[in-house]
Write an enzyme that holds these catalytic residues in place. Structure first.
Site, PDB file in Angstrom:
ATOM      1  N   ASP A 395      24.186 -15.830  19.434  1.00  9.02           N
ATOM      2  CA  ASP A 395      23.593 -16.908  20.062  1.00  9.02           C
ATOM      3  C   ASP A 395      24.032 -16.950  21.501  1.00  9.02           C
ATOM      4  O   ASP A 395      24.756 -16.244  22.202  1.00  9.02           O
ATOM      5  CB  ASP A 395      24.182 -17.814  19.187  1.00  9.02           C
ATOM      6  N   GLU A 398      21.515 -15.742  26.431  1.00  9.47           N
ATOM      7  CA  GLU A 398      20.728 -15.919  27.797  1.00  9.47           C
ATOM      8  C   GLU A 398      21.114 -15.194  29.107  1.00  9.47           C
ATOM      9  O   GLU A 398      20.520 -14.700  29.904  1.00  9.47           O
ATOM     10  CB  GLU A 398      19.910 -16.968  27.856  1.00  9.47           C
ATOM     11  N   ASP A 486      16.631 -24.054  19.438  1.00 15.06           N
ATOM     12  CA  ASP A 486      16.958 -25.287  19.023  1.00 15.06           C
ATOM     13  C   ASP A 486      15.688 -26.019  19.188  1.00 15.06           C
ATOM     14  O   ASP A 486      15.126 -26.722  20.094  1.00 15.06           O
ATOM     15  CB  ASP A 486      17.713 -26.030  19.960  1.00 15.06           C
TER      16      ASP A 486
HETATM   17  C1  GLC Z   1      23.252 -23.329  19.889  1.00 12.94           C
HETATM   18  C2  GLC Z   1      22.363 -22.533  18.588  1.00 12.94           C
HETATM   19  C3  GLC Z   1      22.385 -23.061  17.433  1.00 12.94           C
HETATM   20  C4  GLC Z   1      23.855 -23.332  17.079  1.00 12.94           C
HETATM   21  C5  GLC Z   1      24.702 -24.023  18.131  1.00 12.94           C
HETATM   22  C6  GLC Z   1      26.182 -23.800  17.934  1.00 12.94           C
HETATM   23  O1  GLC Z   1      22.519 -24.498  20.008  1.00 12.94           O
HETATM   24  O2  GLC Z   1      20.877 -22.231  19.023  1.00 12.94           O
HETATM   25  O3  GLC Z   1      21.612 -22.545  16.333  1.00 12.94           O
HETATM   26  O4  GLC Z   1      24.049 -24.020  15.734  1.00 12.94           O
HETATM   27  O5  GLC Z   1      24.327 -23.394  19.309  1.00 12.94           O
HETATM   28  O6  GLC Z   1      26.559 -22.762  17.618  1.00 12.94           O
END
Ligand code: GLC
Length: 810
Positions: A395, A398, A486
């Site tokens: 995650d 980017e 998200d």
């Molecule tokens: C980002 C991710 C989400 C995750 C959060 C905490 O917002 O897109 O899926 O729960 O980070 O890790």
């Protein structure tokens, strides 16, 4: 040279190279034109003496093989011709003004380009002619309209926070162009850029797509069709086919930011099983870590990760753990110190180590462009793998982060945008040069996935890895599954998920899904019910939500919605053999799992306009309800005969129909001629199904299908460890049916089993025969029963081929 440092190219000369490429002298720029073995036409061009970097080298893809075409001088310039296996490709270049025409099969125009421009910063742009009525799909993950004609997109992977407008975490600089109703009109254009780029899709000029790479010139490939399926076959051959995932990852995933302790995870798992909600995977979001230090476990809240994972495994759960790229700046912590000693982190142009704010406060970013850093990164996963974690969730890659924040308890408010403008990285082709991060930004997340996947492959040889990612670019499907980040718990986001996932699918990303129920905000019971009905049929199906919102496990919305969730996930489990076959097909041919209607019905003009329905593979049409309070919906059925999944009601398309859709019902249709392999649903993929093979057969047309079986987890299928059974259906005059189940091919051993064939929409027959012998009515094996408009035949299947005939009663 024109004013403003912009050079408009003119073809001044050309020569052929040893590799069959045509080297172009474009005045202030230089180019290289080639025809690739699979019939694509590739143009690489850049200002001055430099050509753009080769993405295949940068990203570790397979080499692109070129052919040696015939080169002829023409009155306007020069032409290349190559007669290949898939017909003749011809490229005509005109010298001044420079233009390029690509023709295929018998001289049909495929693409036309003009006015390439190269600016002083290394950027390049070119005009591609948009055809009349052409629609444009793909571009990776972008909200908004399904067809992008009339819009402009800037593809720069970034985290937008609460999503609005433009493309976001993952972009694929590729479009599929298609003229509705013309099945041979499909073509693709890949701009193989590593950094940000732009597509003005006939917005400024109605007949032009302006393709711009902000840095490093242009590397363009025209991908011929003629069908949408063939475009994807070639496009994914070039950038990487969707990797066959392990079967368990096709089950339902349950996630939440955050399950914060061993006890909480166990409680969620116990509840899932107690309530018999089919689920295979539990995700651990950032709170399993010790102070958000990647690769650590919190000593108090997760004292015995190995024990936890093992106990969950006994209940049929796999665990996926999140791993963000940011490494907490903490001199007292070995991973950070080791990283500094080995110099793995990105630096600013002044040589200082670059840090940004993420969950662990200050964090350093590994430079994944270097192979030694990717190896180092992989190695760090050992504590997770030792604990038995099955898959890794990448995650914030980017990469996301910010410059300053304010923290109130668990709440982190990012205040200032990150500034990565001075960050430098290794050149991904590892020529020893440093490049500005912005020039290679769009591959950052993908390079992280590459590191993760490579390590999983080495550590667990012969096993198929599972990696989930938020960011990536062309070819990400060969490394990871993708979720769309998200979203918000609102009806608009549910609706938006269809065009978004279809465009991702048409960008080559077969294994994709949106967070079921929405991430931000609080989902209502009705919205969750509708979302899980659709989400259960997403290629990747995960319920996930933010810690601030309402809890979103399937039983949090009352008994009625819980039953809907259970039934939706049971349907997924039932369809698993079919779904799994689609994933095999995706790896073989690049065909996506979710397909827009026009992919299956390219000669039907209406189909291309549909952006609120989809085909799950070739046989199932899904038309979810995405409106609050709606208990019916209007939908479009393309040409042919259709049958409703839940009650066998029959329809003849093309037509628009309004169907009843009480809260319990997802409008789902089978195409006539379908032979859909299903099984009885289990609670997870390891739960041996009572009935491992049930073929759902829909008369009304001839049809074909394929049943693909293997061990579900290893890579043995690549060496023949797979069983394939072809299925054929003939619907003959007078309602006579013949179903042929071919002799099983391949080395994977399937035990003898009782197979059940369900023929829907079938009156009691006069006679049923199996391999020429009469089958008796009754519950024996073999035996048949006819009731409620369905015929069910049971017999022992040994893999040696069967032919089933049904004679209707006069
Ligand atoms: C980002 C991710 C989400 C995750 C959060 C905490 O917002 O897109 O899926 O729960 O980070 O890790």
């Amino acid at each position: 040279m024109e004013a403003g440092g912009v050079a408009r190219a003119v073809l001044r000369g050309w020569r052929t190279t040893d590799l069959g490429e045509l080297a172009l002298d474009l005045g202030d720029a230089r180019g290289e034109l080639s025809i690739t073995e699979d019939g694509c036409v590739r143009l690489r061009a850049g200002r001055g003496a430099s050509l753009p970097p080769r993405a295949e080298l940068a990203l570790g893809r397979e080499a692109v093989r070129t052919v040696a075409p015939d080169v002829q001088e023409t009155a306007e310039g020069v032409a290349l011709t190559h007669a290949g296996r898939r017909g003749t490709v011809r490229v005509e270049l005109a010298a001044e003004p420079f233009s390029l025409r690509v023709l295929e099969r018998g001289g049909a125009p495929l693409a036309g380009f003009e006015a390439p421009i190269f600016d002083a910063f290394g950027g390049g742009s070119i005009v591609c002619h948009a055809r009349e009525g052409e629609r444009f799909f793909g571009f990776g993950e972008s909200p908004g309209s399904f067809d992008k004609r009339g819009t402009s997109l800037r593809l720069r992977n970034h985290d937008v926070g609460v999503p609005r407008g433009g493309p976001r975490y993952l972009s694929v600089p590729f479009f599929l162009g298609f003229v509705p109703g013309d099945p041979t009109s499909a073509r693709g254009l890949l701009l193989d850029a590593l950094g940000p780029c732009r597509f003005d899709v006939a917005e400024s000029h109605g007949d032009r797509v302006v393709v711009t790479s902000e840095r490093d010139g242009l590397d363009l490939s025209v991908v011929p069709g003629p069908t949408p399926a063939e475009v994807l076959t070639r496009m994914t051959a070039r950038v990487g086919r969707p990797a066959l995932p392990p079967l368990w990852s096709l089950g339902h995933h349950q996630s939440r930011w955050s399950y914060g302790s061993d006890a909480e995870v166990r409680a969620v798992a116990a509840e899932i099983r107690r309530r018999r909600i089919p689920t295979d995977v539990i995700h651990l979001d950032i709170d399993y870590m010790d102070g958000y230090r990647v690769f650590t476990w919190h000593p108090r809240r997760f004292p015995d990760p190995k024990g936890l994972v093992a106990d969950l495994a006994k209940q049929g759960f796999r665990v996926v753990a999140i791993v963000d790229p940011g490494v907490k700046v903490d001199e007292g912590w070995s991973v950070y110190r080791d990283g500094c000693e080995r110099d793995v982190f990105c630096r600013s142009d002044d040589g200082e180590r670059y840090t940004l704010r993420v969950w662990p406060k200050e964090a350093a970013l590994p430079d994944f462009n270097r192979s030694e850093v990717r190896r180092w990164w992989g190695e760090q996963h050992r504590p997770l793998l030792d604990a038995g974690v099955a898959g890794i969730w990448n995650d914030m890659n980017e990469p996301a982060g910010w410059a300053r924040d304010v923290r109130v308890g668990r709440l982190i408010l990012p205040f200032q945008k990150q500034d990565l403008s001075r960050v430098v990285q290794s050149d991904p082709a590892e020529t020893g040069h440093r490049v500005e991060h912005e020039r290679v930004r769009n591959v950052y997340g993908q390079q992280q996935c590459r590191a993760t996947r490579a390590f999983l492959e080495t550590e667990r040889p012969g096993e198929r890895p599972f990696v989930l990612t938020r960011s990536g670019t062309a070819g990400v499907q060969s490394l990871a599954a993708v979720w769309t980040g998200d979203n918000v718990s609102r009806w608009d986001d549910l609706r938006a998920s269809i065009p978004m996932l279809l465009n991702l699918s048409l960008s080559g990303v077969a294994f994709c899904g949106a967070d079921i129920g929405g991430f931000f905000g609080s989902c209502t019971p009705e919205l969750y019910a509708r979302w899980i009905q659709l989400g259960a049929l997403q290629p990747f199906a995960r319920t996930h939500s933010v810690w601030l919102g309402r809890r979103q496990e399937p039983w949090r919305f009352g008994r009625r919605v819980e039953a809907i969730a259970r039934e939706s996930l049971e349907l997924r489990m039932r369809l698993l053999p079919y779904l799994y076959g689609l994933f095999h097909a995706a790896e073989e041919s690049g065909a996506p799992v979710w397909r827009p209607l026009f992919f299956e019905f390219p000669d039907d003009p209406e189909s291309a306009a549909v952006d609120d329905q989809l085909m799950l593979g070739p046989e199932l049409l899904v038309a979810p309800v995405m409106e609050r309070g709606a208990r019916s919906r209007e939908l479009y059925l393309p040409p042919g005969r259709w049958m409703a999944w839940h009650d066998d009601a029959q329809y003849v398309g093309p037509r628009r129909v309004r169907v009843a859709a009480p809260l319990e019902r997802l409008p789902l249709f089978l195409r006539a001629g379908a032979i859909v392999p299903t099984q009885s649903p289990g609670l997870h993929v390891g739960d041996a199904p009572e009935e491992p093979c049930v073929l759902e057969v829909v008369p009304g047309a001839d049809g074909a299908g394929l049943l693909t079986e293997d061990d579900g987890s290893s890579t043995a299928y690549r060496q023949g460890g797979v069983a394939r059974t072809t299925l054929r259906l003939w619907d003959r005059a007078g309602g006579r049916l013949r179903l042929e189940i071919g002799r099983r091919q391949g080395d994977f051993a399937v035990p003898d089993r009782t197979l059940r064939v369900v023929v829907r929409g079938c009156t009691p027959p006069r006679q049923v025969t199996l391999n020429g012998a009469r089958v008796d009515e009754g519950s024996g094996v073999p035996g048949y029963r006819a009731a409620g408009g369905r015929l069910e035949v049971r017999f022992l299947e040994r893999g040696d081929g069967h032919s089933l005939e049904v004679e209707p009663a006069p």
